[in-house]
Design a protein around this motif. Sequence first.
Motif, short mmCIF file in Angstrom:
data_model
loop_
_atom_site.label_atom_id
_atom_site.label_comp_id
_atom_site.label_asym_id
_atom_site.label_seq_id
_atom_site.Cartn_x
_atom_site.Cartn_y
_atom_site.Cartn_z
N GLY A 76 0.77 -1.25 -0.25
CA GLY A 76 0.02 -0.11 0.15
C GLY A 76 0.79 1.09 0.00
N PHE A 77 0.20 2.27 -0.63
CA PHE A 77 0.89 3.59 -0.56
C PHE A 77 2.17 4.06 -0.40
N VAL A 78 3.12 3.15 -1.18
CA VAL A 78 4.58 3.28 -0.99
C VAL A 78 5.01 3.35 0.37
N GLY B 162 9.04 13.80 6.85
CA GLY B 162 8.78 13.04 5.81
C GLY B 162 9.10 13.95 4.54
N ALA B 163 8.57 13.30 3.28
CA ALA B 163 8.74 13.94 2.06
C ALA B 163 8.06 15.41 1.96
N THR B 164 6.81 15.43 2.54
CA THR B 164 6.13 16.66 2.54
C THR B 164 6.81 17.69 3.28
N ALA C 297 10.11 17.68 3.65
CA ALA C 297 11.43 17.94 2.79
C ALA C 297 11.06 18.84 1.71
N ASN C 298 9.92 18.68 1.01
CA ASN C 298 9.51 19.55 0.05
C ASN C 298 9.48 20.96 0.53
N PHE C 299 8.81 21.07 1.76
CA PHE C 299 8.51 22.40 2.19
C PHE C 299 10.04 22.90 2.66
N ALA D 51 0.54 15.73 -4.54
CA ALA D 51 -0.39 16.70 -3.86
C ALA D 51 0.12 17.36 -2.60
N THR D 52 1.31 16.57 -2.23
CA THR D 52 1.96 17.15 -0.92
C THR D 52 2.75 18.63 -1.39
N VAL D 53 3.25 18.42 -2.74
CA VAL D 53 3.72 19.71 -3.21
C VAL D 53 2.85 20.91 -3.45
N ILE E 31 9.98 19.13 -10.15
CA ILE E 31 9.80 17.96 -11.01
C ILE E 31 9.82 17.04 -10.12
N GLN E 32 9.51 15.64 -10.66
CA GLN E 32 9.49 14.38 -9.82
C GLN E 32 10.25 13.36 -10.26
N ALA E 33 10.86 12.66 -9.27
CA ALA E 33 11.70 11.45 -9.62
C ALA E 33 10.71 10.42 -8.75
N GLY E 34 9.94 9.86 -9.71
CA GLY E 34 9.09 8.81 -9.24
C GLY E 34 7.48 9.10 -8.93
N ASN E 35 6.94 9.08 -10.29
CA ASN E 35 5.45 9.52 -10.23
C ASN E 35 4.59 8.44 -8.93
N VAL E 36 3.81 9.30 -8.14
CA VAL E 36 3.28 8.34 -7.13
C VAL E 36 2.49 7.02 -7.77
N ASN E 37 1.79 7.32 -8.98
CA ASN E 37 1.19 6.24 -9.56
C ASN E 37 2.04 5.24 -10.37
N VAL F 252 13.32 18.76 -6.82
CA VAL F 252 13.14 17.42 -7.16
C VAL F 252 12.01 16.91 -6.04
N ASP F 253 11.00 16.56 -6.25
CA ASP F 253 10.29 15.65 -5.22
C ASP F 253 10.61 14.03 -5.78
N GLY F 254 11.51 13.47 -4.97
CA GLY F 254 11.84 12.13 -5.10
C GLY F 254 11.50 11.29 -3.78
N ALA F 255 10.45 11.48 -3.35
CA ALA F 255 9.91 10.76 -2.14
C ALA F 255 10.50 9.22 -2.10
N PHE F 256 10.21 8.47 -3.14
CA PHE F 256 10.74 7.24 -3.22
C PHE F 256 11.72 6.92 -4.58
N GLY F 257 11.29 7.61 -5.65
CA GLY F 257 11.98 7.32 -6.88
C GLY F 257 13.33 7.95 -6.90
N ALA G 298 13.32 8.52 3.76
CA ALA G 298 14.20 7.28 4.20
C ALA G 298 13.17 6.30 4.77
N HIS G 299 11.97 6.57 5.09
CA HIS G 299 10.94 5.74 5.58
C HIS G 299 10.23 4.99 4.53
N LYS G 300 10.47 5.17 3.51
CA LYS G 300 9.98 4.59 1.91
C LYS G 300 10.78 3.56 1.66
N TRP G 301 11.83 3.76 0.80
CA TRP G 301 12.25 2.76 0.27
C TRP G 301 13.93 2.56 1.00
C1 PLP Z 1 6.14 11.39 -5.02
C2 PLP Z 1 5.72 11.78 -3.44
N1 PLP Z 1 6.13 12.96 -2.90
C3 PLP Z 1 5.76 13.12 -1.44
C4 PLP Z 1 5.16 12.34 -0.73
C5 PLP Z 1 4.90 12.72 0.63
O1 PLP Z 1 5.67 11.70 1.54
P1 PLP Z 1 5.44 11.64 3.10
O2 PLP Z 1 4.08 11.22 3.30
O3 PLP Z 1 6.54 10.94 3.61
O4 PLP Z 1 5.42 13.08 3.56
C6 PLP Z 1 4.92 10.93 -1.33
C7 PLP Z 1 4.06 9.84 -0.42
O5 PLP Z 1 3.84 8.65 -0.95
C8 PLP Z 1 5.31 10.76 -2.60
O6 PLP Z 1 4.95 9.57 -3.32
#
Ligand code: PLP
Length: 475
Positions: A89-91, A150-152, A154-156, A195-197, A238-244, A267-272, A298-301
């Motif tokens: 689920g959910f990466v 988390g990545a949210t 980190a984006n902030f 969506a978090t960006v 830009i993103q490294a790894g589209n969430v879908n 770069v939003d590279g949460a997992f990619g 780090a809590h993802k991959w």
């Molecule tokens: C591409 C991408 N950006 C940002 C996030 C947000 O990460 P977090 O929930 O760790 O803040 C996710 C979460 O799945 C994501 O896949």
Amino acid sequence: MSEYSNAMLPNAKALSPREILMNAASRGIRYRETVAQRSVAPTPEAIRALEDFCRPVPETGGHPREIIDRLDRLGSPATLTMTGGRYFGFVNGGSLPVTVASNWLATAWDQNCALHVMSPVGATLETVALRWTLDVLRLPKDTSGAFVVGATMANFTSLAAARHAVLKRAGWDADEDGLFGAPPITVFVGAEVHATVRRVLGLLGLGRSRPVELEVDTQGRIRTQDLPKITGPAIVCIQAGNVNTGAFDPATEICAWAKEAAAWVHVDGAFGLWARAAPAVARQAEGFERADSWATDAHKWLNVPYDCGIAMVRDEPALRSAMAMSAAYLPPSGVRDPMHYSPDGSRRARAVDVWAAIEFLGRRGIAELVEGCCAHASRMAVRLAEAGHEVLNDVTLNQVLVAFGDDGRTNRVIAGVQADGVCWCGGTRFQGRDAMRISVSSWATTDSDVEESLASILAVAARAKESRGGYRSSR
Ligand SMILES: Cc1ncc(COP(=O)(O)O)c(C=O)c1O
């Protein structure tokens, strides 16, 4: 000694710290040892039993053993088995046992890692873990950064530095003077930006809906034909790894376009971004090293326990200008104080787990972890397609989107698989279709987990095809 001592706390003498911690540790160990036998989703009864937590504040304190016993008795059955090999689920990723152990030890230390003077070990391991992460991800060595929730965040953190830098170049100090009257910043995002960006852009006063949306292709990658001309202060996300789909924006072309106009690339590279650490899948992640800032988890991959995101920013003065604060009780220290690089002050020593993960896996182990997940994902995709189901994305990373006919049937299959309890996959909507989203991002997933999960998904899909109504679990 004051009249009130710890000994007066209720039940403090009843059990030693050893007994209290050993009780929790042995329950935690039992939990981890039994993940393979657990239903991946909690049962409805387990969720209903949580009601027992919803009591008024107790007038008198409880007994430490009973507190932990109750937490385990009610809480453990109501968890999703994210730490097992059949949770997709959910990466969300899993957690390597060594990182759970490092987390337990660091929690026992209970360090406030805001300042070096408060936690020399926390601050030192943060510096080491940041340097190692940059090295593993092949990002510029002189990059600064912060460990956040988390990545949210980190984006902030990264985009706050970006906002500071692009406005400073235009002669405006956003951190001192705010945004009222500031030169406008043009923000560019892909149409499938996470969506978090957007949320973060709202928090930073840059607007959730104000960014210029760049067109994307069928995998959610920004199209580089007809990129608009950039004028004035600008940030490109830009993103490294589209969430879908797991797809990567074409970073080389986008960075060249942005740099010509002195725009900041984030770069939003949460997992990619971790694909850069894995030779077999790294090619699609090339070019991202040219950006100015990166957000990852780090809590993802990397499979450390929740929560742990990492912001990485090349322009250290911009990051410090956006984040640092001063107060009479916070004298300049001459060493790196973590709180001056991130939006929070007090924080747990979360970099300890990143250090432990990298120390345990090494460069090669990280590559194998990422490549293993990608191989499992592609096997899932092949087998689902062979069974006649529609794989909607190009599976080049760890994400699989699959439809089982019309949206109604796809959603029945998702609900059925979750109820079956063998594995857990979520749903999403992708380019006009509802889809099951399978994200393989745990070290714990084995070949037999993939086989068992496929058997469950295929059986549920077959039953959903037969019956047009609801789904009956086989359990
Ligand atoms: C591409 C991408 N950006 C940002 C996030 C947000 O990460 P977090 O929930 O760790 O803040 C996710 C979460 O799945 C994501 O896949």
